[in-house]
Design a protein around this motif. Structure first.
Motif, short mmCIF file in Angstrom:
data_model
loop_
_atom_site.label_atom_id
_atom_site.label_comp_id
_atom_site.label_asym_id
_atom_site.label_seq_id
_atom_site.Cartn_x
_atom_site.Cartn_y
_atom_site.Cartn_z
N TRP A 1 -5.22 12.36 -23.01
CA TRP A 1 -5.99 11.42 -23.21
C TRP A 1 -5.77 9.86 -23.89
O TRP A 1 -6.03 9.27 -23.36
N SER A 2 -3.67 10.16 -24.62
CA SER A 2 -3.76 8.92 -25.41
C SER A 2 -2.98 8.30 -24.58
O SER A 2 -2.62 6.90 -24.29
N SER A 3 -2.37 8.50 -22.91
CA SER A 3 -2.05 7.63 -22.14
C SER A 3 -2.96 6.86 -21.19
O SER A 3 -1.98 5.66 -20.73
N ARG A 4 -4.17 6.56 -21.43
CA ARG A 4 -4.80 5.62 -20.96
C ARG A 4 -4.66 5.67 -19.41
O ARG A 4 -4.25 4.17 -19.23
N ASN A 5 -4.60 6.75 -18.61
CA ASN A 5 -4.35 6.66 -17.16
C ASN A 5 -5.33 8.08 -16.86
O ASN A 5 -5.49 8.46 -17.17
N LYS A 6 -5.94 7.30 -15.26
CA LYS A 6 -7.03 8.71 -15.25
C LYS A 6 -6.04 10.07 -15.07
O LYS A 6 -6.89 11.10 -14.61
N ALA B 1 -1.50 0.11 -23.32
CA ALA B 1 -2.53 0.33 -23.22
C ALA B 1 -2.60 1.80 -24.31
O ALA B 1 -4.39 2.10 -24.31
N ALA B 2 -1.96 2.21 -24.60
CA ALA B 2 -1.58 4.44 -24.74
C ALA B 2 -1.85 3.86 -26.38
O ALA B 2 -1.83 3.04 -26.83
N ASP B 3 -2.64 5.18 -26.41
CA ASP B 3 -2.65 4.97 -27.79
C ASP B 3 -1.49 6.04 -29.01
O ASP B 3 -1.50 6.60 -28.17
N HIS C 1 0.00 8.85 -28.18
CA HIS C 1 1.19 9.04 -27.60
C HIS C 1 2.54 9.64 -28.48
O HIS C 1 3.10 11.58 -27.12
N GLU D 1 3.17 9.62 -18.07
CA GLU D 1 3.04 8.40 -18.86
C GLU D 1 4.29 9.00 -19.79
O GLU D 1 4.65 7.67 -20.23
#
Lengths: 239, 391
Positions: free
Chosen positions: B151-156, B93-95, B99, B252
């Motif tokens: 932000w790009s990792s899509r990880n909280k 789901a990462a950008d 990333h 990530e």
């Protein structure tokens, strides 16, 4: 004041840093493969089979009674009892394990097999560098891998092994004494029987009423000889 | 002879560039300097990783890595091989573009700031008139790349780490720049080369470094604390708190991208240490007048290694701060101290030379320190903890 604690902490870590170069006590690292600490005597991990004498096949104490196999909680022992008998260390014919496998990947080192063995045949080893790239065959040990000499046992657990050796020697001595006594008793009985057989012939001096009473002890003596000889043979079997 | 040893790299550069046609000489000269910077500081990164692990080990009464090569000195090579051969995982789901760009931007920014850092006499890639400004402006790219990564990792956890990093870096950038402004005020220039030249003289055998003035000392301490926070090092390593948010913004990242983050972080630390040396410790100048014959670049790297040692020492000593402690420290202590220090530096400039100047300026530093320290510690008394049920 602000920063006092930080200064104290920095002093402490500096002391550690320089201290580790001068004082051996600070640096407690044991560099394992090259340096080793002696194992504590109580160390144990996986079971092995003890044998006496130079030949492991002849000297194996195990008689294949399968008690350990039945008691093993994770069921990691597999034994096939032999069909024939062969002489053990004492020279008596015994069964022996035709197959004795332990899967040490299953073994949980509980030592129950050691505790239940009536023959002091299985003991705990201290060898721990057992890694292998074959996790099935490499960790399934057969008889030849499990057999280790009594000297090895004496080396890894000296106190325990000395006790075991003393007990075995005592039992052996007892068995020998018993066997000797049995042999002696048998000889005596045989002699007596021979005497008894020989004695009724010459004297018929006592009164005629005593003849049946005289025959009674000789009759009781005669069966006693086979009785003692049979008991001595059962003792021998038990040992 | 001494002159040659001091200028050996400059002479070498001129000699090599001399072979090229006149039209491309400038680009070749720049390339030479860039390669030298990449090699020198990349190598320093490798050396520092092993020194840090060894030093931390000794501080904790351990041996540290000692398996690869004699005394473990080849450990960085083993680490490099490991990180190069590892799988590079990008979350589904990462950008993916951002990333990928985040570590690149970080390393790019970290290397760019070396352009204005004089590592020796006549050894600076670009003698900009606004060198210090360039340094801090490009240094801020680090914040951007950290947030890109988070932000790009899509990880909280990544995002949490990145947000922590942003709040920390912005908070500490203020005292960092305010404390370096004192030097700019005193030197009257933003050029790093000019600042070092201002500190070049000696009184007796002692140099005229700015750290040997009351405001300079306070400024140096403030600068180094803020620099520790800027480079995300312990005790200000909240953005990558392993125990709290499992490594923060670079969760990530794996393989070589992770190594790039590591590299960028260390390069940032070297760069900011180098800036501290330039501003307060006389750059490549010798610490004692009779040692001036030692080549200037050796002095720079000796000072840099000393700073790194202090960083490692502090990392081995202090536990991680809490977020509120971190921000309280920045806004309630560092910022007022830096502002007062600005006034002190101005007073130092206008008061006549002599004992009075020293007395006034030392008081200007010590009194706020004690008072602000007391204010910061208020209500922080440690008491014996009372347990309600466990007793």
């Amino acid at each position: 004041m602000l920063g006092e604690g930080i200064a104290k902490g920095l002093a402490e870590t500096a002391r550690n840093f320089f201290g580790s170069y001068v004082s051996k006590e600070r640096l407690t690292t044991v560099q394992f493969p090259e340096e080793r600490l002696p194992q504590p005597e109580a160390a144990r991990d996986f079971p092995f089979l003890v044998y006496d004498g130079p030949d492991w096949q002849a000297g194996l104490r195990c008689v294949g009674c399968q008690i350990c196999e039945k008691e093993c909680p994770p069921k990691c022992i597999y034994i096939e009892k032999s069909k024939d008998k062969k002489p053990d260390a004492l020279g008596k014919p015994q069964f022996y394990p035709a197959v004795f496998n332990i899967d040490i990947s299953v073994c949980m080192s509980c030592q129950i097999c050691v505790e239940v063995c009536p023959f002091e045949a299985i003991k705990m080893d201290t060898e721990f560098e057992l890694s292998t790239d074959d996790r099935f065959g490499g960790l399934l040990w057969d008889k030849s891998q499990l057999a280790k000499s009594n000297e090895h046992y004496n080396k890894i657990h000296p106190t325990e092994a000395a006790e075991v050796d003393a007990r075995l020697a005592e039992e052996k001595a007892k068995a020998e004494a018993k066997a000797k006594a049995a042999v002696q008793a048998a000889a005596q009985a045989a002699a007596k029987a021979a005497e008894a057989k020989a004695s009724p012939a010459p004297p018929s001096a006592p009164p005629s009423g005593s003849a049946p009473s005289d025959s009674a002890p000789s009759g009781s003596a005669a069966p006693s000889a086979p009785a003692t000889s049979s008991s001595s043979s059962t003792v021998a079997k038990n040992d | 002879m001494i002159e040659t040893a001091d200028q050996i790299f400059v002479i070498l550069q001129h000699w090599i560039v001399g072979f090229a046609p006149a039209g491309v000489r400038w680009i070749l000269a720049a390339l030479f300097s860039v390669i030298a910077i990449l090699g020198a500081f990349g190598g320093l990164f490798a050396v520092t990783t092993i020194l840090e692990r060894k030093g931390l080990g000794r501080i904790q009464n351990r041996l540290g890595p000692n398996r690869v090569g004699p005394f473990g000195i080849l450990q960085p090579i083993a680490d490099a091989v490991k990180s190069l051969t590892k799988e590079d995982v990008v979350p589904y789901a990462a950008d993916k573009v951002v990333h990928f760009l985040a570590p690149v931007v970080l390393v790019l920014g970290a290397f760019s700031v070396y352009a204005v850092l004089p590592v020796g006499r006549n050894m600076v890639l670009a003698n900009l008139d606004a060198g210090v400004l360039f340094f801090f402006a490009v240094g801020s790219v680090m914040e951007l790349s950290v947030f890109m990564a988070g932000w790009s990792s899509r990880n909280k956890y990544s995002l949490l780490g990145a947000m922590r990093a942003i709040s920390q870096m912005i908070s500490y950038e203020v005292p960092l720049i305010l404390s370096s402004i004192t030097v700019i005020m005193a030197a009257g220039s933003l050029s790093t080369v000019a600042i070092i030249e201002k500190q070049a003289g000696y009184t007796g055998i002692l140099p005229h470094w700015y750290v040997f003035t009351p405001w300079g000392f306070a400024g140096f301490v403030l600068f180094m604390i803020a620099a520790t926070a800027e480079s995300n090092r312990s005790p200000f390593d909240l953005p990558e708190g392993e125990s709290e948010i499992i490594a923060g913004y670079y969760i990530e990242y794996s393989g070589f991208k992770f190594a790039l983050f590591f590299l960028g972080e260390y390069l940032g630390m070297f760069a900011i240490s180098g800036m501290g040396i330039t501003l307060f410790l006389g750059g490549w100048g010798a610490p004692l007048s009779f040692l001036a014959w030692v080549p200037s670049y050796l002095w720079f790297f000796a000072k840099l290694l000393a700073m790194i040692a202090v960083f490692i020492w502090i990392r081995g000593t202090l536990p991680r701060l809490r977020m509120d402690q971190l921000l309280n420290f920045a806004w309630k202590f560092m910022l007022p101290m830096a502002l007062i220090n600005l006034v002190t530096a101005g007073l130092w400039h206008f008061l006549p030379q002599g004992g009075l100047r020293w007395l006034v300026c030392i008081l200007m530093v010590v009194v706020p320190y004690v008072l602000l320290g007391r204010g910061l510690m208020q209500g922080q008394r440690l008491e014996k903890r009372v347990y309600q049920f466990a007793e």
